[in-house]
Design an enzyme around this catalytic site. Sequence first.
Site, short mmCIF file in Angstrom:
data_model
loop_
_atom_site.label_atom_id
_atom_site.label_comp_id
_atom_site.label_asym_id
_atom_site.label_seq_id
_atom_site.Cartn_x
_atom_site.Cartn_y
_atom_site.Cartn_z
N GLY A 242 0.86 -1.03 0.02
CA GLY A 242 0.11 0.12 -0.03
C GLY A 242 0.85 1.26 -0.12
CD GLU A 279 0.85 -9.18 1.84
OE1 GLU A 279 -0.42 -8.41 1.35
OE2 GLU A 279 0.39 -10.36 2.67
N GLY A 281 3.65 -3.58 -3.49
CA GLY A 281 3.62 -3.97 -4.83
C GLY A 281 4.14 -2.47 -5.60
NE ARG A 318 -2.87 2.75 -11.43
CZ ARG A 318 -2.79 4.06 -11.07
NH1 ARG A 318 -2.31 4.85 -11.86
NH2 ARG A 318 -3.17 4.36 -10.00
CE1 TYR A 322 -8.53 0.60 -9.46
CE2 TYR A 322 -6.31 1.05 -10.70
CZ TYR A 322 -7.15 0.18 -9.94
OH TYR A 322 -6.93 -1.20 -9.96
CB CYS A 349 -15.00 1.85 -30.47
SG CYS A 349 -14.19 1.76 -32.07
C1 LIG Z 1 -2.55 -5.42 -4.23
C2 LIG Z 1 -2.17 -6.15 -2.90
C3 LIG Z 1 -0.92 -5.75 -2.37
C4 LIG Z 1 -0.08 -4.68 -3.00
O1 LIG Z 1 -0.42 -3.30 -2.91
P1 LIG Z 1 0.29 -1.93 -3.41
O2 LIG Z 1 -0.76 -0.89 -3.00
O3 LIG Z 1 0.59 -2.29 -4.85
O4 LIG Z 1 1.62 -1.92 -2.55
C5 LIG Z 1 -0.35 -6.18 -1.28
N1 LIG Z 1 -1.17 -7.08 -0.46
C6 LIG Z 1 -2.13 -7.47 -1.15
C7 LIG Z 1 -3.38 -8.85 -0.35
C8 LIG Z 1 -3.09 -6.95 -2.04
O5 LIG Z 1 -4.02 -7.32 -2.36
#
Ligand SMILES: *Cc1c(COP(=O)(O)O)cnc(C)c1O
Length: 421
Positions: A242, A279, A281, A318, A322, A349
């Site tokens: 996150g 975690e 991303g 995106r 979003y 389209c």
């Molecule tokens: C998508 C997701 C992430 C990664 O989130 P980021 O905002 O990209 O860091 C981590 N854990 C879970 C469970 C997710 O669904």
Amino acid sequence: MTVAPHFDFKNGILHAENVPLPTLAEKFGTPLYVYSRQALRDAWEAYRVAAQGRDVLVCFGMKANSNLAVLNEFKNLGSGFDIVSGGELARVLAVGGDPGKVVFSGVGKQAWEMQAALKAGVKCFNVESEAELEQLNLVAERMGVIAPVSLRVNPDVDAQTHPYISTGLKENKFGIAIEEAPRIYQQAAQFKNLNIVGVDCHIGSQITEVAPYLDALDKLMLLIETLAGLGIQLKHLDLGGGIGIRYTDETLLTPTTLLDHVFKRLEARKLDYLQIVLEPGRSLVGNAGILLTKVEYLKHAEAKNFAIVDAAMNDLIRPTLYDAWHSVEQVCPAGHAEVRDYDIVGPICESGDWLARERQFALTQGELLAIMSAGAYAFTMSSQYNTRPRAAEIMVDADRYQVVRPRESLESLFASETTMP
Ligand SMILES: *Cc1c(COP(=O)(O)O)cnc(C)c1O
């Protein structure tokens, strides 16, 4: 200065590291995803430094970007992986990632996916419902193995981000309500083929403040103490992903700030024996990629000016999904054209097919634009809508570059389809 350090101007031309983007466009065509290897390494380094001397496992939230070249880079740097499907597990195994550093998230794990993950020997299943606990126990029992489990709890905190990427509120489909967690942990403890190892949460994405994490942490620490009182000892606490990136001028939360705060609170409660799992991303890959596109046509209508480019919502969804804001750079901003407000749109389209709106540019037909911050949730969310081949992906390393996924051929798009006699 652009928003991404490894994509910057040299002699008036936008480069990826030391490679001029026009060179890549000429060689491989557009639309084109371009990644910077050094940007991946730098993003990882921020987590490594933050984790130094602490028991922290960083599991790359690979749904943000699952190209094997990206996974391989993080694997070599020591990363684990947060997967959300059997397909993502297959990618981790394909690069020789360590299953012992894999956590398996997601609300809808199917039996075959559980089986594959148990066979591989993942670190943990992040379980999101009672029904899933039952199914996992059953699958493990049939295989004669024990499944390591964490419960994903929903701490009901507001990450103050876009509703589509906010996941920690009560009304959300994700996780188990924190008030219910002690009861469900006790239930999990009864299952013979489950081994409770942790607790996890993931409160949202593109978070730029530490407060929501600490709110969640406080609630999780209370839960961990309650569970200890019930004789359930956890080994790890997973705070999810996150952390936000800079799309425009955001002030960022750094991994060091986050972990310093987290460990201070853990130590104060004597919970620092727990391993902390993260975690991330987006924050590992978001600013390590751009989407390179060519202006096909300029359309100066009465109400609006459009720059119609060869990238579209199938390449980068995106903005329309979003309402996300991506910075856009002219690759060779030499233009003598008139400055106008442009909507940058694709050829698909759909009215929703736009990449950026109301940006001031002096554009000329045929010139190149870079859609910045396109390393996360970009290629992985792409599709073939309108029978458009998915773009190629290039990884740049200093002055070298490599195609890490070729552009799809037209034939491949329907090669496996058949007609009825
Ligand atoms: C998508 C997701 C992430 C990664 O989130 P980021 O905002 O990209 O860091 C981590 N854990 C879970 C469970 C997710 O669904």
